[in-house]
Design an enzyme around this catalytic site. Structure first.
Site, PDB file in Angstrom:
ATOM      1  N   GLY A 131       6.770-164.093  92.834  1.00 53.11           N
ATOM      2  CA  GLY A 131       6.240-165.379  93.254  1.00 53.11           C
ATOM      3  C   GLY A 131       4.783-165.206  93.620  1.00 53.11           C
ATOM      4  N   GLY A 132       4.542-164.213  94.456  1.00 51.43           N
ATOM      5  CA  GLY A 132       3.169-163.942  94.864  1.00 51.43           C
ATOM      6  C   GLY A 132       3.001-162.491  95.253  1.00 51.43           C
ATOM      7  N   ASN A 144      -2.530-159.348  97.272  1.00 50.21           N
ATOM      8  CA  ASN A 144      -3.722-158.531  97.070  1.00 50.21           C
ATOM      9  C   ASN A 144      -4.842-159.070  97.959  1.00 50.21           C
ATOM     10  OD1 ASN A 144      -2.475-156.860  95.084  1.00 50.21           O
ATOM     11  ND2 ASN A 144      -2.602-158.598  93.680  1.00 50.21           N
ATOM     12  N   GLU A 148       7.537-157.116 105.256  1.00 48.84           N
ATOM     13  CA  GLU A 148       8.105-158.388 104.794  1.00 48.84           C
ATOM     14  C   GLU A 148       8.806-159.197 105.881  1.00 48.84           C
ATOM     15  OE1 GLU A 148       7.178-159.663 102.120  1.00 48.84           O
ATOM     16  OE2 GLU A 148       6.405-157.926 101.015  1.00 48.84           O
ATOM     17  N   ASP A 199      11.300-149.965  94.797  1.00 51.81           N
ATOM     18  CA  ASP A 199      11.560-151.350  94.449  1.00 51.81           C
ATOM     19  C   ASP A 199      12.968-151.788  94.865  1.00 51.81           C
ATOM     20  OD1 ASP A 199       9.927-153.255  93.207  1.00 51.81           O
ATOM     21  OD2 ASP A 199      11.345-153.359  91.526  1.00 51.81           O
TER      22      ASP A 199
END
Ligand code: BES
Ligand code: ZN
Length: 638
Positions: free
Chosen positions: A308-309, A312, A358, A413
């Site tokens: 989604g985003g 950076n 997160e 990941d």
């Protein structure tokens, strides 16, 4: 209208030695700091904390030895060959080291020199391991302080997505973007790829003159005639935040410090959709302190962007699938912006600490959304998040539902699940409710200030939390259960949404047959109410009733990507897929966002349509970034 429809025409050899080095280094650095008094005040006050480097099983680099402080990149972007070529100069802190080790994955190394003397340096590459790539070990000269590595990437470099013109919105020019997190930066730059270190950088990027290059750095706002662009990132960042994008880009300002980059045909819609960006930035600063990255811009990428985003610094990378026409999916911007504090200022020291990035960011994201759009609105977002978390916990190995993870020997990941995001945010929300918002906010402001431009481990955070917040306020919470245990501990903050109660009522009326779909009270529903509605459709709803819903609400042709993804999954699982298969195939072919792809491919597979899934994948694969392609491949082959 669904804006994106048109776009498609478009490991550790010697852990023991490292530990010993680490201990030695910590000791030496401790003494060093005492002698010179340290740099800034906070560093001086806590020397041992600043010097310690965490064991990171996902880098080959010996972080207690020679370490990069600054990178100088000079790369040429070759769209015909799909190769980045040039050199990178590492300015290093030797820390007594005689060799310098960097990570690399699929790079062709041409030569290595002492950048000051020009003398060639001896180098060798080690064994290639899954996920990690290879170590590149360079023997330093007696006086080497700068190491220059000349190299080429390969066309299949994992971080890089090379798009042909047809895969872009405008269809005329090729496009390139990078995705570094978690450990993919090493596939386009040979560097020490651990979130536990920080570097500044400058770069020269050479592109075809009709294209613009932008990076996670100070950016140009328009093209120049020679296609040579210079960049500088003066704030120290972890290597996973190195980022580059090249395309026929235009820029539109939003506020004084904010703006959007996108292809020509997308940029105005993007500027309109994201018109609240400056307000979000102000709200974020109001909550947790000054924004320390100068500008906050966003680039809308082609639909193959796998996330989604991506936060950076200075330039969030985003999927075009959040352009819904009604600003309903902009929480994603609040999220990536929030990372400017949680993640980019205070960074998870290893991927096992991912929840520090997160979980904090989801908590912060919702605080921004609440400041702009109110509690009612934000409660809907929080409840959808809680539903996701419950689903994820149900189907996960209990060990993978701990906040602190053990990802050794695995792809980092794998840690990107709702646990880090939603259990993390729920933990913080639970603490907030126990101590009160005012105290919690003051605690967070001090936390970001105290640890800015540093990495953070779970252990260090918990200690800070206890001494600075929990003990002084006499708050009792079972931290070990939250962080080192499975599932959701008792006493978690509860989430309610009055607006969703109305949705539940409408669904009830439809299911018991007292109202036809068209007669349901759905006026004024936002995307989130519709998502909740679709999620409440039972597994065994008949095809006729699925069809009745579709006739009334036209979900199959929704202009909203979240609604499409939720509806298509429901349709596949309820046997309603045959009627709408062309639309499902079009969506899976156009959109490369992994969060949408995996549930749909999994649903196809689990409902006996594995062959269909494979066929769709083979037609769509070239439109996916490696991150999504590899996930779908694993799913289909598991
Ligand atoms: N930093 C993440 C994306 C990421 C995580 C990439 C781990 C690679 C490895 C980004 O901030 C993120 O969380 N994106 C979410 C959006 C969100 C609103 C939860 C996404 O892409 O879905
Ligand atoms: Zn995030």
């Amino acid at each position: 209208m669904y804006q994106n429809r048109n776009h498609i025409r478009y490991y550790k050899q010697t852990a023991m030695i490292n530990r010993i080095l680490l201990l030695l280094f910590t000791g030496i650095a401790f003494m060093h700091c005492k002698m010179d008094g340290g740099g800034d005040q906070s560093a001086a006050a806590h020397p041992a904390e600043e010097a310690a480097f965490e064991e990171d099983s996902h880098t080959y680099a010996a972080l207690g030895s020679a370490r990069t402080t600054h990178l100088t990149l000079d790369l040429t972007v070759d769209f015909d060959k799909k190769i980045l070529g040039g050199k990178v100069i590492h300015k290093i802190d030797r820390n007594g080291g005689t060799s310098f080790v960097v990570d690399m994955n699929g790079l062709d190394i041409k030569e290595v020199r002492d950048a000051s003397s020009g003398e060639p340096l001896e180098w060798k590459t080690g064994k290639n391991q899954k996920y990690l790539g290879q170590p590149l070990t360079i023997t330093l000269g007696p006086n080497t302080e700068k190491v220059e590595i000349s190299y080429l990437t390969r066309p299949d470099a994992l971080a890089l997505d090379w798009l042909d013109p047809v895969q872009t919105a405008d269809g005329k020019h090729p496009f390139l973007f990078t995705q570094g997190q978690a450990i993919l930066t090493r596939s386009w730059i040979p560097l020490q790829d651990s979130p536990g270190i920080r570097i500044t950088y400058d770069a020269t990027i050479r592109v075809p003159s009709e294209l613009l290059a932008v990076m996670s750095a100070d950016n140009p706002q328009e093209k120049n005639s020679d296609g040579v662009y210079h960049f500088s990132m003066k704030q120290p960042i972890p290597p996973y935040l190195m980022a580059l994008s090249v395309g026929d880009l235009a820029f539109r300002p939003i506020g004084l410090r904010t703006g959007v980059y996108a292809e020509q045909s997308v940029v105005d819609a993007a500027a309109e959709e994201f018109s609240d960006m400056e307000k979000m930035l102000e709200a974020a600063e109001g909550l947790y302190g000054e924004y320390l990255w100068d500008r906050y811009d966003l680039i809308v990428l082609p639909p193959s962007f796998p996330f989604g985003g991506m936060e950076n610094p200075k330039l969030t990378f985003a999927t075009p699938t959040i352009i819904a026409g009604d600003k309903s999916l902009t929480a994603l911007i609040a999220h990536e912006l929030a990372h400017s504090w949680s993640g980019n200022l205070v960074t998870n020291a290893t991927w096992n600490d991912f929840w520090l990035n997160e979980g904090f960011t989801v908590y912060f994201e919702r605080r921004i959304m609440e400041a702009l759009y109110g509690k009612d609105y934000t409660n809907m977002l929080a409840l959808l998040g809680r539903q996701d978390l419950d689903e994820t916990i149900k189907k996960s190995d209990p060990k993978d539902t701990h906040l602190y993870l053990d990802l050794d020997g695995r792809d980092p990941d794998d840690g990107m699940t709702d646990v880090a995001y939603e259990k993390g945010a729920l933990f913080l929300k639970t603490i907030e409710e126990k101590v009160g918002r005012e105290k919690f906010d003051r605690f967070l402001v001090r936390y970001f200030e105290r640890y800015k431009f540093r990495s953070m481990t779970t252990g260090r955070f918990l200690k800070y939390l206890e001494t600075e917040l929990l003990e002084p306020n006499g708050v009792d919470i079972d931290i070990d259960a939250w962080v080192y245990g499975p599932g959701i501990p008792p006493g978690a903050a509860e989430v309610h949404s009055d607006r969703f109660l109305l949705v539940d009522e409408a669904m009830h009326q439809f299911l018991e047959g007292s109202k036809q779909p068209g007669d349901l009270q759905t006026n004024g529903w936002s995307t989130h109410e519709w998502l909740h509605f679709i999620r409440q459709i039972p597994d065994d709803l008949s095809i006729a009733k699925m069809e009745a819903l579709d006739d009334a609400f036209n979900f199959t042709n929704s202009g909203n990507s979240e609604i499409l993804a939720a509806w298509y999954e429901r349709s596949i699982r309820n046997g309603y897929a045959d009627q709408i298969m062309p639309s499902i195939i079009a969506f899976l072919t156009e959109v490369g966002r992994r969060k949408f792809l995996t549930p749909l491919y999994r649903a196809l597979k689990e409902t006996g349509r594995e062959e269909t899934a494979r066929k769709i994948f083979s037609g769509a694969r070239q439109n996916y970034h490696s991150v999504s392609a590899i996930s779908i491949e694993d799913l289909l082959n598991s």
